[in-house]
Scaffold this active site. Structure first.
Site, short mmCIF file in Angstrom:
data_model
loop_
_atom_site.label_atom_id
_atom_site.label_comp_id
_atom_site.label_asym_id
_atom_site.label_seq_id
_atom_site.Cartn_x
_atom_site.Cartn_y
_atom_site.Cartn_z
N ASP A 1 0.83 -1.20 0.00
CA ASP A 1 0.00 0.00 0.00
C ASP A 1 0.87 1.26 0.00
O ASP A 1 0.56 2.24 -0.68
CB ASP A 1 -0.93 -0.01 1.22
CG ASP A 1 -1.82 -1.23 1.26
OD1 ASP A 1 -2.28 -1.66 0.19
OD2 ASP A 1 -2.05 -1.77 2.37
N HIS B 1 -5.26 -3.65 5.48
CA HIS B 1 -4.76 -4.03 4.15
C HIS B 1 -5.90 -4.58 3.29
O HIS B 1 -5.78 -5.63 2.67
CB HIS B 1 -3.63 -5.06 4.28
CG HIS B 1 -2.96 -5.41 2.99
ND1 HIS B 1 -2.38 -4.47 2.17
CD2 HIS B 1 -2.77 -6.60 2.38
CE1 HIS B 1 -1.86 -5.06 1.12
NE2 HIS B 1 -2.09 -6.36 1.22
#
Length: 336
Positions: free
Chosen positions: A173, A197
Site C-alpha cells: 500500500d 490491508h
C-alpha cells in the site's frame, strides 16, 4: 528487472559498509506467484545468508534456479512430500515470510480468500510456533486483517506469543501510494499508509507529504486508487493472478527493514501489528508507524496529530471493518 538491479545496487552499497549477520530467511509458499520473485529478491540481499524455501510442490526447482545467482547465501528447497520438509525450511530462521495461499481472481475481495487461506496460515503458524518460535513472522497471505490475528492466536495457544515479532506486511500500500503520488510530483516520496490491508481500511495520509497539493476530487480519486489498486492488477491480468510482482518487491523491502534493524540500524516502517492505539474502540490490530530493532517492534508510534479531517473520517470508517476481520480471525482459531 529494474527492481532486481536496483535491489542489487542498494544491497551492494550496504554490503560494502558492514558485514552481514548470519540471517536465515524462510519463505513459505516459495513456488507461488509472490513466492518466486520474493525469493529471487531475497537471494540478491547480502544480509541474507541462507534461504529455506517451502511449498507444496516445485520448490526444489525454484531453489536450484535462484541458487545459481552469484551471491553468497545458501538456498534449500523443500516440499510437503519431503520428510520434515517444513521443519527443515524453518530450522534456524530469523525471519519467516508467508505469502502462501490462493490469489485473488476478478470479482473477488481479499476477504473472499478467507476460507482457504485461513487454514493455510493457521497450519504454517503452528509449525513456526513449534520450530522457530523466536523468529519474526511476516504475513503476506490475505486477508491480512484476519490472518495476523489468526497467527497471533496460534502463538498464544502454543505459549510462545511475542507481539513484537508478528507483522502483517502492508508495504504494498505504501509502495503504491508512493508511486501514484510520485507520478504527480515528478519524484518518488514516502507516503504513510495506515489502517489495514483491504479496501476502505487502507488509509493513505497524503496530508503528511510535503509539497503535495490536491483538490478534493483528486484526493478522493487518489485515495480510492490506493485502496483498490490491487483490483487494477487483477483486472489487467484477466484472471491469471493478482499483484504478485509488486507484492514480492514490497515484501522483500519489509524483510530488508527487519534485517537492517537486526544489524543495529534505526528503522521506521509501517506494518499491521498488535497495538493499544485503538484499545478504547475495542480494536487490537492496526497498521501504523513502527520503530524496529533487533527484537522486532521497538516502539509503536501514534498517528500524527495533524492529519486532515478527511483522514480522521477514514480512520473512523475503517475501525468497524477492522474489528470484523479481527473477530473473524480469532473465532476461526478458537473453533478449529
Amino acid at each position: 528487472m529494474f527492481a532486481t538491479r536496483n535491489a542489487i545496487k542498494v544491497a551492494a552499497r550496504s554490503f560494502s559498509t558492514a558485514s552481514p549477520l548470519q540471517s536465515k530467511v524462510a519463505v513459505l509458499g516459495a513456488a507461488g506467484g509472490i513466492g518466486q520473485p520474493l525469493s529471487l529478491l531475497l537471494k540478491t540481499n547480502p544480509r541474507v545468508t541462507e534461504l529455506g524455501l517451502y511449498d507444496i510442490h516445485n520448490t526444489p526447482g525454484v531453489a536450484a534456479d535462484i541458487g545459481h545467482i552469484n551471491t553468497l547465501s545458501q538456498v534449500s528447497g523443500y516440499t510437503s512430500k519431503d520428510q520434515d520438509g517444513l521443519k527443515k525450511a524453518l530450522e534456524g530462521a530469523e525471519l519467516v515470510v508467508i505469502p502462501a495461499g490462493v490469489p485473488r481472481k476478478p470479482g473477488m475481495t481479499r476477504d473472499d480468500l478467507f476460507n482457504t487461506n485461513a487454514g493455510i496460515v493457521r497450519d504454517l503458524a503452528q509449525a513456526c510456533a513449534e520450530v522457530c518460535p523466536k523468529a519474526k513472522l511476516l504475513i503476506i497471505s490475505n486477508p491480512v486483517n484476519s490472518t495476523v490475528p489468526i497467527a497471533t492466536e496460534v502463538f498464544k495457544k502454543a505459549g510462545v506469543y511475542d507481539a513484537k515479532k508478528i507483522f502483517g506486511v502492508t508495504s504494498l500500500d505504501l509502495v503504491r501510494a508512493s508511486r501514484f503520488v510520485g507520478e504527480k510530483l515528478g519524484k518518488i516520496t514516502e507516503v504513510p499508509v495506515v489502517g489495514g490491508h483491504a479496501g476502505v481500511t487502507i488509509i493513505p495520509l497524503f496530508s503528511q507529504v510535503s509539497g503535495l497539493s490536491l483538490t478534493d476530487a483528486e484526493r478522493d480519486a487518489l485515495t480510492h486508487r490506493v485502496q483498490f489498486g490491487g483490483d487494477e492488477v487483477v483486472k489487467a491480468k484477466d484472471g491469471a493472478g493478482s499483484a504478485t510482482l509488486s507484492m514480492a518487491y514490497a515484501g522483500a523491502r519489509f524483510a530488508d527493514s527487519l534485517l537492517r534493524a537486526e544489524a543495529g540500524e534505526d528503522v521506521l516502517e509501517w506494518a499491521f501489528v498488535r497495538t493499544d492505539l485503538f484499545k478504547n474502540e475495542g480494536l487490537e490490530f492496526f497498521s501504523t508507524y513502527v520503530k524496529l530493532d533487533k527484537n522486532g517492534v521497538k516502539e509503536i508510534l501514534p498517528l500524527p496529530q495533524n492529519i486532515s479531517e478527511y483522514e480522521k473520517e477514514l480512520v473512523k470508517k475503517a475501525i468497524p471493518e477492522l474489528k470484523k476481520s479481527e473477530t473473524k480471525g480469532v473465532s476461526f482459531v478458537s473453533s478449529n
